[in-house]
Design an enzyme around this catalytic site. Sequence first.
Site, PDB file in Angstrom:
ATOM      1  N   CYS A 174       0.865  -1.179   0.000  1.00 36.77           N
ATOM      2  CA  CYS A 174       0.000   0.000   0.000  1.00 36.77           C
ATOM      3  C   CYS A 174       0.901   1.227   0.000  1.00 36.77           C
ATOM      4  O   CYS A 174       1.685   1.421   0.930  1.00 36.77           O
ATOM      5  CB  CYS A 174      -0.925   0.000   1.217  1.00 36.77           C
ATOM      6  SG  CYS A 174      -1.929   1.499   1.367  1.00 36.77           S
ATOM      7  N   HIS A 206      -3.251  -3.342 -10.547  1.00 30.21           N
ATOM      8  CA  HIS A 206      -3.876  -2.070 -10.876  1.00 30.21           C
ATOM      9  C   HIS A 206      -4.387  -2.057 -12.304  1.00 30.21           C
ATOM     10  O   HIS A 206      -3.777  -2.644 -13.204  1.00 30.21           O
ATOM     11  CB  HIS A 206      -2.895  -0.907 -10.704  1.00 30.21           C
ATOM     12  CG  HIS A 206      -2.755  -0.447  -9.297  1.00 30.21           C
ATOM     13  ND1 HIS A 206      -3.699   0.330  -8.679  1.00 30.21           N
ATOM     14  CD2 HIS A 206      -1.783  -0.670  -8.373  1.00 30.21           C
ATOM     15  CE1 HIS A 206      -3.314   0.573  -7.433  1.00 30.21           C
ATOM     16  NE2 HIS A 206      -2.154  -0.033  -7.219  1.00 30.21           N
ATOM     17  N   GLU A 215     -10.523   1.008  -4.798  1.00 24.03           N
ATOM     18  CA  GLU A 215      -9.636  -0.047  -4.323  1.00 24.03           C
ATOM     19  C   GLU A 215     -10.396  -1.338  -4.062  1.00 24.03           C
ATOM     20  O   GLU A 215     -11.459  -1.327  -3.444  1.00 24.03           O
ATOM     21  CB  GLU A 215      -8.938   0.381  -3.024  1.00 24.03           C
ATOM     22  CG  GLU A 215      -7.832   1.396  -3.209  1.00 24.03           C
ATOM     23  CD  GLU A 215      -6.984   1.546  -1.958  1.00 24.03           C
ATOM     24  OE1 GLU A 215      -6.989   0.615  -1.117  1.00 24.03           O
ATOM     25  OE2 GLU A 215      -6.325   2.577  -1.814  1.00 24.03           O
ATOM     26  N   CYS A 243      -4.408   6.775  -3.322  1.00 25.86           N
ATOM     27  CA  CYS A 243      -3.781   5.459  -3.462  1.00 25.86           C
ATOM     28  C   CYS A 243      -2.383   5.666  -4.021  1.00 25.86           C
ATOM     29  O   CYS A 243      -2.227   6.095  -5.170  1.00 25.86           O
ATOM     30  CB  CYS A 243      -4.605   4.563  -4.384  1.00 25.86           C
ATOM     31  SG  CYS A 243      -3.886   2.921  -4.630  1.00 25.86           S
ATOM     32  N   GLY A 247      -1.484   3.267  -6.809  1.00 26.87           N
ATOM     33  CA  GLY A 247      -2.308   3.660  -7.952  1.00 26.87           C
ATOM     34  C   GLY A 247      -1.760   4.887  -8.652  1.00 26.87           C
ATOM     35  O   GLY A 247      -1.804   4.994  -9.889  1.00 26.87           O
TER      36      GLY A 247
END
Length: 263
Positions: A60, A150, A199, A208, A211
């Site tokens: 993350c 992703h 997410e 994110c 991301g």
Amino acid sequence: MIIKERELSRHIRPSDYPELAVRMCDISTGAGADGMIVVRQDPALEMVFFNCDGSRAPMCGNGIRCFAHFCKREGIATEDSYSVKTLAGDMVVEVTCREPFRVKINMGKPLFSSDDIKVDFKGENYLLRNLTLDDGTDIEINSLFMGTIHTVVFMDNLESADIPKLGEEICNHPVFKEKTNVNFVKVVDHETLEVKTYERGVGMTLACGTGACASVLVANMQGRCGKQADVLLKLGKLSISIAEDGNVYMEGPSVRILDGKFY
């Protein structure tokens, strides 16, 4: 939300972490959060991350900035540069400012194979595909592994599109065996992107980090931005850069909002 495993181990087993994440992240009966991070110090410093639905994610981007901030404040990491173990590999942390806290992370290199993204597409190194939605329309998607799975979708109408509905449908599309994070990207200019992310395991989120990295990577590959770009998110901005060796760097802040006890 961040907890030291040494404190947890007196009360709960690792096998119960997913249930604890659900309870602690609940917005009504818990603290309210997108995820729970466990700081593991033995045998090496490791970030163990769970989404608010209890599923474990390999990495993350937002979480590792908060992790670094927590470790600095708690005296767990005394150096300004160190390595953090994750399921997506070792991430190199570099604290660039202590007050206000900012950190730069070497997020590693992207992966593009079908096996990494957990889809059935074969024989392609870069996944640019049309995905058919429930209403029969086709949408162009770009999928890759950048810390986690992703999908990037470029849009000019972020303000008017039903992003939560589209994000949920793409995330749960049967082509993705393990679901996917979905990043909706508007190109502001050659150095700036605006991104909204749905997410997996969370839903719509305010930001994110992985991301943002994925969005800049795909935009750069398509000539939409340079190798360095700012990503505008709902509550702030991240700076993403792609090095000549292919490693992706993310720099941004972390802000502590509360300390507390969970019963």
